[in-house]
Design a protein around this motif. Structure first.
Motif, short mmCIF file in Angstrom:
data_model
loop_
_atom_site.label_atom_id
_atom_site.label_comp_id
_atom_site.label_asym_id
_atom_site.label_seq_id
_atom_site.Cartn_x
_atom_site.Cartn_y
_atom_site.Cartn_z
N ARG A 202 6.90 -9.46 -5.27
CA ARG A 202 5.56 -8.87 -5.10
C ARG A 202 5.02 -9.28 -3.74
N ASN A 203 3.90 -8.75 -3.37
CA ASN A 203 3.30 -9.07 -2.08
C ASN A 203 2.75 -10.49 -2.05
N GLY B 204 13.89 -3.61 15.37
CA GLY B 204 12.99 -3.49 14.24
C GLY B 204 11.78 -4.39 14.34
N LEU B 205 11.95 -5.57 14.93
CA LEU B 205 10.82 -6.48 15.09
C LEU B 205 9.71 -5.84 15.93
N ASP C 276 6.02 -4.56 3.76
CA ASP C 276 4.63 -5.01 3.73
C ASP C 276 4.55 -6.52 3.98
N ASN C 277 5.43 -7.28 3.34
CA ASN C 277 5.42 -8.73 3.53
C ASN C 277 5.83 -9.11 4.95
N ALA C 278 6.81 -8.40 5.51
CA ALA C 278 7.24 -8.68 6.88
C ALA C 278 6.08 -8.47 7.85
N LEU C 279 5.34 -7.40 7.66
CA LEU C 279 4.19 -7.13 8.52
C LEU C 279 3.17 -8.25 8.44
N ARG C 280 2.91 -8.74 7.24
CA ARG C 280 1.91 -9.81 7.08
C ARG C 280 2.40 -11.12 7.69
N GLY D 121 5.58 -4.61 15.04
CA GLY D 121 4.39 -5.08 15.73
C GLY D 121 4.59 -6.18 16.74
N MET D 122 5.78 -6.72 16.86
CA MET D 122 6.01 -7.74 17.87
C MET D 122 6.08 -7.10 19.25
N SER D 123 5.69 -7.85 20.27
CA SER D 123 5.98 -7.43 21.63
C SER D 123 7.47 -7.57 21.88
#
Length: 490
Positions: free
Chosen positions: A284-285, A402-403, A355-359, A407-409
């Motif tokens: 889960r998240n 993918g990173l 979703d978890n990776a983004l957070r 959202g990563m630079s």
């Protein structure tokens, strides 16, 4: 003496290119050193033997006579990549029984092929976190001794507490269902570190873990939970996990976990682990509390963005929408099993991972790529070709790309794939950045990865331990080369 000199000369000639020392200079390149700072343009990097002897502005460094000079003008030099989670050996599971039965006796050859494909794509260090310990160590040691060209290898062997690929903890397979070979293969993979460890009290567990470490793995990975998400079962008590962590730390080893539930992961983090393999892959998240715990403890987050970015993510979105539309015509699910089945059809687990990776990334977790690149089924047993996102080498590059999608630079993504990977290997003093005194593991690119991360695919040269690799000759074997679906010989 003349005979002795002749023998030594012959031995030197027979050593692989990757370990025969010479001096070289890369002149005029832009150096991206892996620390995340401003690139050094029009630089000279001088290598003597395995290590970087000098690095600075071209005007400030004189190249000594006799040094081989590589023109880096218009090119970009960065550290070799590190993949913190690969699986180079064949080991099988409930869906890949035929491959391990047919190919187990060729384990070392297949490992060689796999790791050379990693090096061919600029991955100069790999951490193999699950597989057949004995052949993995054999290949690791041959590379380290200079007998074989390949990336630096660190291997864990079994995931402590799991009983092998045909076990209950790995594949939900009952022992009564297994053939004699499958039972023997479980024992071969587990190496006396399987499910029996979960029954032990602390002192017995400490002895068992140390007996396993005496066999020669480089780091510890243990099962904080079972392999799968449903049901996600916690394997070790808090004090048992602390025993495992302390045993690894006593030998200066990185200790990591596979934990797929929030509570399972929390117990592992509190036990003092150094690294979380695929921390995004939970049932889960993340709650705010768990996310903060991971941040506060500073555990490295070894993530696999190659699985939920790029074309595979677009395919997921299309399948998810089709499943939602199809299920809209159905009556409500009658059981919890039906509900879970419909959630799976919508790709719930992949959605949770992304979703978890983004957070985790947004929260600033220290990230390293950990692709789960694996051998999989032999081509003759596949109905469809394997997706390249988890193929050795190219899967690692897809993860770096993918990173950035997440959202990563570009700069931060390169740090994740180099410096943070060296941290995961506990080798930051020697690798991971381009600095004087460090081992010269390097990739020379034709175009700027800070402008477009996809330029990491445009590789001009790969260097390992100070030597340029003849990537065109890799891999030396092509065992898994038959087309998917090829009929077996009768």
């Amino acid at each position: 003496m003349p005979i002795k000199r002749a023998v030594l000369t012959l031995v030197a000639l027979l050593l692989p290119l990757a370990v025969r020392a010479e001096s070289l200079a890369i002149v005029g390149a832009t150096v991206i050193d892996g620390n995340g700072g401003k690139p050094l343009r029009n630089a000279t990097l001088l290598v003597e033997g395995e290590r970087i002897a000098a690095l600075g502005n071209k005007a400030d460094i004189e190249v000594p006579p006799g040094v081989r000079v590589i023109d880096g003008s218009g090119k970009y030099l960065l550290p070799g990549f590190v993949d913190s989670n690969v699986h180079a050996s064949v080991y099988g599971n409930s869906r890949r029984r035929e491959t391990v039965t047919k190919y187990h006796h060729r384990s070392e050859e297949l490992i060689e092929e796999f790791v050379q494909l990693q090096l061919k794509h600029g991955v100069t260090t790999i951490r193999d976190s699950y597989g057949a310990l004995i052949p993995l160590m054999a290949v690791r040691d041959r590379i380290a001794a200079g007998e074989l060209t390949g990336p630096r290898m660190l291997v864990a062997g079994n995931i402590l507490g799991w009983g092998g690929p045909f076990s209950m903890t790995f594949s939900l397979m009952q022992e009564s269902e297994l053939t004699l070979f499958q039972q023997q293969w479980n024992d071969y993979i587990a190496q006396d570190s399987g499910e029996e460890l979960m029954d032990m009290e602390p002192e017995q567990l400490r002895q068992a873990v140390n007996a396993y470490l005496d066999k020669g793995p480089d780091f510890i990975k243990y099962g904080g939970t079972s392999h799968f998400n449903v049901p996600s079962l916690i394997g070790f008590s808090p004090r048992a996990q602390k025993v495992i962590v302390d045993a690894g730390h006593a030998r200066n080893m990185v200790v990591e976990t596979h934990s797929t539930s929030p509570e399972g992961l929390r117990l592992s983090v509190e036990a003092g682990i150094d690294l979380i393999q695929h921390p995004e892959m939970l049932t889960r998240n993340y709650s705010g509390e768990l996310l903060q715990l991971v941040i506060d403890r500073g555990a490295l987050c070894a993530m696999r963005p190659n699985v939920y970015t790029g074309p595979v993510w677009q395919d997921h979105l299309a399948r998810r929408q089709a499943a939602i539309e199809a299920q809209a015509e159905l009556p409500p699910p009658r059981t919890s099993a039906e509900r879970r089945q419909r959630e799976a059809q919508q790709g719930r687990w992949l959605q949770i991972q992304r979703d978890n990776a983004l957070r985790l990334i947004e929260a600033g977790c220290p990230v390293t790529i950990a692709t789960d690149n694996y051998q999989g089924s032999a081509p003759e047993f596949r109905k469809e070709p394997k997706n390249p996102n988890q193929e050795p080498g190219i899967g690692s590059l897809i993860a770096i790309e993918g990173l950035v999608e997440l959202g990563m630079s570009e700069s931060r993504a390169l740090v994740a794939a180099t410096r943070n990977g060296a941290r995961a290997a506990r080798m930051l003093e020697d690798i991971g950045t381009l600095e004087v005194g460090k081992i010269a593991d390097m990739v020379l690119l034709e175009a700027d990865p800070l402008r477009d991360i996809r330029n990491i695919r445009r590789q001009s040269a790969v260097f390992a331990r100070g030597r340029q690799i003849d990537t065109a000759s890799l891999p030396r074997q092509a065992i898994f080369s038959a087309p998917a679906g090829q009929l077996m010989d009768h």
